[in-house]
Motif scaffolding. Structure first.
Motif, PDB file in Angstrom:
ATOM      1  N   VAL A 323      19.493  33.517  47.014  1.00 37.21           N
ATOM      2  CA  VAL A 323      20.150  34.509  47.686  1.00 37.21           C
ATOM      3  C   VAL A 323      20.418  35.459  46.640  1.00 37.21           C
ATOM      4  CG1 VAL A 323      21.896  34.103  49.552  1.00 37.21           C
ATOM      5  CG2 VAL A 323      23.279  34.848  47.600  1.00 37.21           C
ATOM      6  N   GLU A 324      19.704  36.920  46.948  1.00 32.63           N
ATOM      7  CA  GLU A 324      19.450  37.779  45.887  1.00 32.63           C
ATOM      8  C   GLU A 324      20.789  39.189  45.611  1.00 32.63           C
ATOM      9  OE1 GLU A 324      14.548  39.344  45.596  1.00 32.63           O
ATOM     10  OE2 GLU A 324      14.974  37.897  46.616  1.00 32.63           O
ATOM     11  N   VAL A 325      21.337  38.652  46.834  1.00 32.86           N
ATOM     12  CA  VAL A 325      21.894  39.399  47.251  1.00 32.86           C
ATOM     13  C   VAL A 325      23.105  38.870  47.957  1.00 32.86           C
ATOM     14  CG1 VAL A 325      23.090  42.399  48.454  1.00 32.86           C
ATOM     15  CG2 VAL A 325      20.714  41.747  47.454  1.00 32.86           C
ATOM     16  N   ILE A 326      24.482  39.580  47.044  1.00 33.02           N
ATOM     17  CA  ILE A 326      25.987  38.460  48.608  1.00 33.02           C
ATOM     18  C   ILE A 326      26.870  39.980  48.644  1.00 33.02           C
ATOM     19  CG2 ILE A 326      28.380  37.201  48.322  1.00 33.02           C
ATOM     20  CD1 ILE A 326      26.833  35.491  46.195  1.00 33.02           C
ATOM     21  N   LEU A 327      26.411  39.557  50.003  1.00 27.53           N
ATOM     22  CA  LEU A 327      28.037  40.975  50.689  1.00 27.53           C
ATOM     23  C   LEU A 327      28.539  40.446  50.930  1.00 27.53           C
ATOM     24  CD1 LEU A 327      24.936  43.062  51.940  1.00 27.53           C
ATOM     25  CD2 LEU A 327      26.510  43.682  53.593  1.00 27.53           C
ATOM     26  N   ALA A 328      30.073  41.175  50.884  1.00 25.93           N
ATOM     27  CA  ALA A 328      31.159  40.456  50.603  1.00 25.93           C
ATOM     28  C   ALA A 328      32.761  42.031  51.545  1.00 25.93           C
ATOM     29  CB  ALA A 328      32.169  40.239  49.693  1.00 25.93           C
ATOM     30  N   PRO A 329      33.578  41.366  52.846  1.00 23.04           N
ATOM     31  CA  PRO A 329      34.300  42.723  52.741  1.00 23.04           C
ATOM     32  C   PRO A 329      35.621  42.062  51.573  1.00 23.04           C
ATOM     33  CG  PRO A 329      34.249  40.891  54.176  1.00 23.04           C
ATOM     34  CD  PRO A 329      33.114  40.239  53.138  1.00 23.04           C
ATOM     35  N   MET A 330      35.985  43.489  51.040  1.00 21.52           N
ATOM     36  CA  MET A 330      37.463  43.331  50.476  1.00 21.52           C
ATOM     37  C   MET A 330      38.285  43.565  51.120  1.00 21.52           C
ATOM     38  SD  MET A 330      36.655  44.018  47.094  1.00 21.52           S
ATOM     39  CE  MET A 330      37.146  45.579  46.202  1.00 21.52           C
ATOM     40  N   PRO A 331      39.287  42.247  50.864  1.00 21.03           N
ATOM     41  CA  PRO A 331      40.883  41.761  51.872  1.00 21.03           C
ATOM     42  C   PRO A 331      41.439  43.059  51.054  1.00 21.03           C
ATOM     43  CG  PRO A 331      39.911  40.183  50.087  1.00 21.03           C
ATOM     44  CD  PRO A 331      38.930  41.713  49.391  1.00 21.03           C
ATOM     45  N   GLU A 332      42.484  43.779  51.148  1.00 22.52           N
ATOM     46  CA  GLU A 332      43.265  44.331  50.994  1.00 22.52           C
ATOM     47  C   GLU A 332      44.469  44.079  49.961  1.00 22.52           C
ATOM     48  OE1 GLU A 332      46.028  44.383  54.953  1.00 22.52           O
ATOM     49  OE2 GLU A 332      43.931  44.510  55.559  1.00 22.52           O
ATOM     50  N   ASP A 333      44.848  45.053  49.489  1.00 17.37           N
ATOM     51  CA  ASP A 333      45.710  44.988  48.265  1.00 17.37           C
ATOM     52  C   ASP A 333      46.942  44.362  48.516  1.00 17.37           C
ATOM     53  OD1 ASP A 333      46.383  45.073  45.410  1.00 17.37           O
ATOM     54  OD2 ASP A 333      45.829  47.463  45.176  1.00 17.37           O
ATOM     55  N   ILE A 334      46.910  43.674  48.870  1.00 16.51           N
ATOM     56  CA  ILE A 334      48.920  43.077  49.106  1.00 16.51           C
ATOM     57  C   ILE A 334      48.402  41.731  48.882  1.00 16.51           C
ATOM     58  CG2 ILE A 334      50.214  44.471  50.582  1.00 16.51           C
ATOM     59  CD1 ILE A 334      48.777  43.158  53.360  1.00 16.51           C
ATOM     60  N   GLY A 335      49.559  40.760  47.946  1.00 12.75           N
ATOM     61  CA  GLY A 335      49.758  39.790  48.011  1.00 12.75           C
ATOM     62  C   GLY A 335      48.760  38.878  46.931  1.00 12.75           C
ATOM     63  N   LEU A 336      48.330  37.666  48.014  1.00  9.46           N
ATOM     64  CA  LEU A 336      46.556  37.175  46.978  1.00  9.46           C
ATOM     65  C   LEU A 336      45.555  37.827  47.422  1.00  9.46           C
ATOM     66  CD1 LEU A 336      47.127  33.569  47.365  1.00  9.46           C
ATOM     67  CD2 LEU A 336      47.161  34.763  45.405  1.00  9.46           C
ATOM     68  N   GLY A 337      45.526  39.158  48.437  1.00  8.70           N
ATOM     69  CA  GLY A 337      44.721  39.564  48.316  1.00  8.70           C
ATOM     70  C   GLY A 337      44.513  40.678  47.321  1.00  8.70           C
ATOM     71  N   SER A 338      44.817  40.772  46.748  1.00  9.44           N
ATOM     72  CA  SER A 338      44.989  42.046  44.865  1.00  9.44           C
ATOM     73  C   SER A 338      44.177  41.086  43.847  1.00  9.44           C
ATOM     74  CB  SER A 338      46.293  42.148  44.324  1.00  9.44           C
ATOM     75  OG  SER A 338      47.016  43.029  45.550  1.00  9.44           O
ATOM     76  N   ALA A 339      44.444  39.364  44.058  1.00  7.47           N
ATOM     77  CA  ALA A 339      43.827  38.907  42.939  1.00  7.47           C
ATOM     78  C   ALA A 339      42.152  38.451  43.906  1.00  7.47           C
ATOM     79  CB  ALA A 339      44.182  37.266  42.910  1.00  7.47           C
ATOM     80  N   LEU A 340      41.984  38.608  44.810  1.00  5.69           N
ATOM     81  CA  LEU A 340      40.377  38.451  45.691  1.00  5.69           C
ATOM     82  C   LEU A 340      40.020  40.225  45.386  1.00  5.69           C
ATOM     83  CD1 LEU A 340      41.475  37.175  48.582  1.00  5.69           C
ATOM     84  CD2 LEU A 340      40.255  36.099  46.887  1.00  5.69           C
ATOM     85  N   ARG A 341      40.147  40.947  45.372  1.00  2.00           N
ATOM     86  CA  ARG A 341      40.102  42.205  45.343  1.00  2.00           C
ATOM     87  C   ARG A 341      39.393  41.959  43.390  1.00  2.00           C
ATOM     88  NH1 ARG A 341      40.361  46.607  48.606  1.00  2.00           N
ATOM     89  NH2 ARG A 341      39.784  48.168  46.937  1.00  2.00           N
ATOM     90  N   ASP A 342      39.853  42.072  42.795  1.00  2.00           N
ATOM     91  CA  ASP A 342      39.716  42.313  41.148  1.00  2.00           C
ATOM     92  C   ASP A 342      39.008  41.060  41.418  1.00  2.00           C
ATOM     93  OD1 ASP A 342      41.105  42.588  38.377  1.00  2.00           O
ATOM     94  OD2 ASP A 342      40.951  40.311  38.899  1.00  2.00           O
ATOM     95  N   ARG A 343      38.908  39.496  41.511  1.00  2.00           N
ATOM     96  CA  ARG A 343      37.751  39.076  41.117  1.00  2.00           C
ATOM     97  C   ARG A 343      36.525  39.943  41.871  1.00  2.00           C
ATOM     98  NH1 ARG A 343      41.996  38.117  39.597  1.00  2.00           N
ATOM     99  NH2 ARG A 343      42.889  36.275  39.112  1.00  2.00           N
ATOM    100  N   LEU A 344      36.560  39.932  42.806  1.00  2.00           N
ATOM    101  CA  LEU A 344      35.182  40.632  43.450  1.00  2.00           C
ATOM    102  C   LEU A 344      34.766  42.257  43.151  1.00  2.00           C
ATOM    103  CD1 LEU A 344      35.842  39.643  47.467  1.00  2.00           C
ATOM    104  CD2 LEU A 344      33.658  38.893  46.006  1.00  2.00           C
ATOM    105  N   LEU A 345      35.806  42.806  43.139  1.00  2.00           N
ATOM    106  CA  LEU A 345      35.447  43.637  42.139  1.00  2.00           C
ATOM    107  C   LEU A 345      34.276  43.838  40.876  1.00  2.00           C
ATOM    108  CD1 LEU A 345      35.679  47.006  42.236  1.00  2.00           C
ATOM    109  CD2 LEU A 345      37.854  46.901  40.220  1.00  2.00           C
ATOM    110  N   LYS A 346      34.802  42.865  39.494  1.00  2.00           N
ATOM    111  CA  LYS A 346      34.314  42.140  38.852  1.00  2.00           C
ATOM    112  C   LYS A 346      33.453  41.734  38.567  1.00  2.00           C
ATOM    113  CE  LYS A 346      38.602  42.541  35.909  1.00  2.00           C
ATOM    114  NZ  LYS A 346      39.544  41.771  35.856  1.00  2.00           N
ATOM    115  N   ALA A 347      33.067  40.731  40.057  1.00  2.00           N
ATOM    116  CA  ALA A 347      31.945  39.448  39.922  1.00  2.00           C
ATOM    117  C   ALA A 347      30.597  41.200  40.817  1.00  2.00           C
ATOM    118  CB  ALA A 347      31.961  39.016  41.224  1.00  2.00           C
ATOM    119  N   SER A 348      31.219  42.584  40.838  1.00  2.00           N
ATOM    120  CA  SER A 348      30.382  43.050  41.389  1.00  2.00           C
ATOM    121  C   SER A 348      29.913  44.128  39.801  1.00  2.00           C
ATOM    122  CB  SER A 348      30.736  44.060  42.615  1.00  2.00           C
ATOM    123  OG  SER A 348      31.459  45.090  41.579  1.00  2.00           O
ATOM    124  N   TYR A 349      29.998  44.041  39.031  1.00  2.00           N
ATOM    125  CA  TYR A 349      29.495  44.937  37.957  1.00  2.00           C
ATOM    126  C   TYR A 349      28.287  44.949  38.158  1.00  2.00           C
ATOM    127  CZ  TYR A 349      34.354  45.982  36.653  1.00  2.00           C
ATOM    128  OH  TYR A 349      35.687  46.947  37.046  1.00  2.00           O
TER     129      TYR A 349
END
Ligand code: TXA
Ligand code: MG
Length: 349
Positions: A323-349
């Motif tokens: 695929v050329e583009v990946i769309l992902a919903p952002m988890p909430e900033d609680i618990g392991l959701g914070s780690a998911l947000r961090d990784r998705l954010l860095k993957a999106s730069y």
């Protein structure tokens, strides 16, 4: 020169079977070879941390820049203490609460580790993994093991031995295949040499869990780090790996803040023809007209642990689908959701 990478299969639940494999892999590590192994977070690429030439091979195999320091893995707190100075009360409390486990503690290092491990820095990241294979391997080797995630630099971390072989096959001596890693995102990196302590990377042990033991901690946000990065070399950053595109698939990652309606709006905004689009879809979201997309059923929204287990699998899978583009919903900033947000954010730069 290309190596032949041995794949050593084990059942992490059966020590009588994995024991001989571990003895052999531990011997390879003592000989200065590179062995990838499962931990409870992601697969690590291990080398003897006391041996500069062995550690150098890690950087070469991963194409990792020399300014990015490595985490040193230990089999017990005593081994950790043999590598550092100025041990404080936070260390005592945190290791008692969370070791073995997904928490890396930054401590002031002593002279026993070669400079290459810490990229010349004065602190060392120490972690005692809880995965039985990782734990037994380090214990059998009897030496601290430097181990970054076992992927090519900047790619998503590996959560299976196949991911490791896809990136590093022919570049490392062996991988111990212990199946999928249970947590799926990396350890939390916490600097306890500062007051208050600073989380450089949210991960397997959550901020809430840490604060319950030592009180409020500060959070080093990727945004701050990016701001610093525009004016400084990565080597000048306090935790060099934090600010850059990382954990990333080849496809462009687009993040959607919010819920189902926001994801649907974002899908509608994509060009109708042309680009092949991948979507991470929570299993309890009913998204119409999914046929025109490559869908990865991510897991139950709100169960951040389940989503963490499958994040890197999803990114690697969608890359394989080209695929050329990946769309992902952002988890909430609680618990392991914070780690998911961090990784998705860095993957999106
Ligand atoms: O879960 C994990 O932590 C996995 C498994 C294998 O243990 N390891 C891992 O290592 O993710 P690596 O090298 O892929 O990521 C370590 C991160 C990097 O961003 C690095 O910059 C930071 O931790 N780090 C390591 N040592 C540091 C230090 N002394 N000071 C500041 N940051 C450090
Ligand atoms: Mg890594």
């Amino acid at each position: 020169m290309a190596l032949v990478t041995e794949r050593l299969s084990v059942d992490p639940a059966d020590a009588s079977v994995y024991h001989p494999v571990i003895i052999r892999a531990a011997q390879m590590l003592r000989e200065g070879k590179l062995v990838a192994f499962p931990t409870e977070t992601v697969y690590g690429l291990g080398a003897n941390a006391l041996h500069a030439a062995a550690v150098e091979k890690i950087f070469t195999a991963k194409d990792r820049p020399a300014w990015d320091p490595l985490i040193v893995h230990v089999s017990d707190a005593e081994m950790a203490l043999s590598l550092c100075v100025d041990v404080n009360e936070e260390f005592e409390r945190l290791q008692r609460a969370f070791w073995p486990g997904a928490l890396t503690l930054l401590m002031m290092k002593n002279d026993s580790l070669p400079d290459i491990v810490t990229a010349g820095g004065r602190t060392v990241g120490l972690r005692m993994p809880s995965h039985p294979v990782a734990h037994e391997l380090i214990r059998a080797a009897g030496i601290p093991i430097a181990a970054p995630s076992a992927n090519l630099f900047s790619r998503p971390s590996p959560t299976t031995a196949l991911h490791v072989l896809n990136d590093l096959g022919g570049r490392i001596d062996a991988v111990i295949d212990g199946g999928r890693t249970p947590i799926g995102v990396e350890s939390t990196v916490l600097d306890i040499t500062q007051q208050p302590a600073v989380i450089y990377r949210p991960g397997g042990i959550t901020r809430e869990q840490i604060e319950a033991v030592i009180g409020p901690v500060a959070m080093f946000t990727a945004k701050e780090e990016r701001a610093v990065q525009t004016s400084a070399l990565p080597s000048a950053l306090r935790s060099p790996g934090t600010g850059m595109r990382h954990y990333a698939p080849t496809a462009k990652v687009l993040l959607v803040e919010g819920r189902l309606s926001d994801l649907m709006r974002a899908l509608r905004e994509q060009p109708a023809a042309g680009a092949k689009i991948g979507v991470l879809v929570p299993s309890d979201w009913r998204v119409p007209e999914l046929d025109s997309y490559v869908v990865f059923p991510w897991g139950e929204w709100g169960d951040w642990g389940q989503l963490a287990k499958r994040l890197y699998l999803a990114l690697r899978y969608l890359d394989e689908c080209e695929v050329e583009v990946i769309l992902a919903p952002m988890p909430e900033d609680i618990g392991l959701g914070s780690a998911l947000r961090d990784r998705l954010l860095k993957a999106s730069y």
